[in-house]
Design a protein around this motif. Structure first.
Motif, short mmCIF file in Angstrom:
data_model
loop_
_atom_site.label_atom_id
_atom_site.label_comp_id
_atom_site.label_asym_id
_atom_site.label_seq_id
_atom_site.Cartn_x
_atom_site.Cartn_y
_atom_site.Cartn_z
N THR A 136 -0.41 18.75 9.48
CA THR A 136 -0.83 18.64 8.08
C THR A 136 -1.55 17.30 7.88
N ALA A 137 -2.15 17.15 6.73
CA ALA A 137 -2.85 15.90 6.40
C ALA A 137 -1.87 14.72 6.36
N ASP A 138 -0.58 14.99 6.08
CA ASP A 138 0.43 13.94 6.00
C ASP A 138 1.21 13.77 7.30
N GLY A 139 0.79 14.44 8.36
CA GLY A 139 1.50 14.36 9.63
C GLY A 139 2.13 15.70 9.99
N PRO A 140 2.74 15.78 11.16
CA PRO A 140 3.31 17.06 11.61
C PRO A 140 4.51 17.49 10.78
N VAL A 141 4.58 18.81 10.55
CA VAL A 141 5.69 19.42 9.82
C VAL A 141 6.22 20.57 10.66
N LEU A 142 7.55 20.67 10.78
CA LEU A 142 8.15 21.79 11.49
C LEU A 142 8.47 22.92 10.52
N VAL A 143 8.04 24.12 10.89
CA VAL A 143 8.25 25.31 10.07
C VAL A 143 9.05 26.30 10.92
N PRO A 144 10.21 26.77 10.42
CA PRO A 144 10.97 27.73 11.22
C PRO A 144 10.17 29.01 11.47
N PHE A 145 10.20 29.48 12.69
CA PHE A 145 9.50 30.71 13.05
C PHE A 145 10.51 31.84 13.04
N THR A 146 10.88 32.25 11.81
CA THR A 146 11.89 33.28 11.61
C THR A 146 11.34 34.35 10.66
N ALA A 147 11.98 35.50 10.69
CA ALA A 147 11.58 36.59 9.80
C ALA A 147 11.76 36.19 8.34
N ASP A 148 12.74 35.33 8.05
CA ASP A 148 12.98 34.89 6.68
C ASP A 148 11.87 33.96 6.18
N ALA A 149 11.32 33.15 7.09
CA ALA A 149 10.31 32.16 6.69
C ALA A 149 8.90 32.73 6.71
N VAL A 150 8.59 33.55 7.71
CA VAL A 150 7.22 34.06 7.88
C VAL A 150 7.05 35.35 7.09
N ARG A 151 6.08 35.36 6.18
CA ARG A 151 5.81 36.53 5.34
C ARG A 151 4.75 37.44 5.95
N ASP A 152 3.78 36.84 6.66
CA ASP A 152 2.71 37.62 7.27
C ASP A 152 2.22 36.89 8.51
N LEU A 153 2.07 37.65 9.60
CA LEU A 153 1.57 37.10 10.85
C LEU A 153 0.38 37.94 11.27
#
Length: 168
Positions: A136-153
């Motif tokens: 991101t513009a503010d530095g790296p961000v960790l995003v969980p790669f789970t069915a709950d977090a990801v809405r569309d792939l």
């Protein structure tokens, strides 16, 4: 060497005195290597080189490998940290529709709802679930790669949409 080769693991510390190395798999392919197959070793420092598998032992996800071109412990130690890569056609099939290659996710644009967050720069393997490292513009961000977090792939569209409320 071929830029299109795909990384299948990393060489770890030496094993024994005859040039064996421990390796860490980044997918199922490393555990299926057979005697006589040629892989590319990409050291952290130095030029990539082709190595021929002489022996494979240990477990599929943590094999012990020996290469024809590596004859002693010192030569094996020089490979510590090198990536192991193969031609794309040699990659083992995943067999699970909810499993993805890291190479397919890196570079995908991540959207927080309809707001751009940044591209995936890495995938961090973790015991509970993997996490996408997003630049991101503010530095790296960790995003969980789970069915709950990801809405569309959308891999063909190179887009991953996550819940808009995910990051607070």
């Amino acid at each position: 060497m071929t830029a299109s080769r795909v990384v299948i693991g990393t060489i770890g510390r030496p094993h024994g005195v005859r040039g064996g190395v421990r390796a860490r798999a980044s997918g199922p392919t490393l555990g299926t290597l057979e005697r006589g197959e040629v892989v590319e070793a990409r050291p952290r420092d130095g030029a990539p080189r082709l190595l021929t598998v002489a022996e494979r032992g240990g477990m599929a996800d943590a094999p012990v490998l020996r290469f024809d071109e590596v004859g002693d412990r010192e030569a094996a130690a020089a490979l510590t940290g090198a990536e192991i890569a193969v031609e794309p056609g040699r990659i083992a099939e995943l067999g699970d529709p909810d499993t993805f290659f890291v190479r397919d996710l890196v570079g995908c644009e991540v959207l927080l709802g309809d707001r751009p967050l940044g591209p995936v720069s890495d995938v961090i393997a973790a015991p509970a679930n993997d996490a996408l490292e997003v630049a991101t513009a503010d530095g790296p961000v960790l995003v969980p790669f789970t069915a709950d977090a990801v809405r569309d792939l959308d891999l063909p569209g190179r887009r991953i949409v996550v819940r808009p409320d995910l990051l607070g």
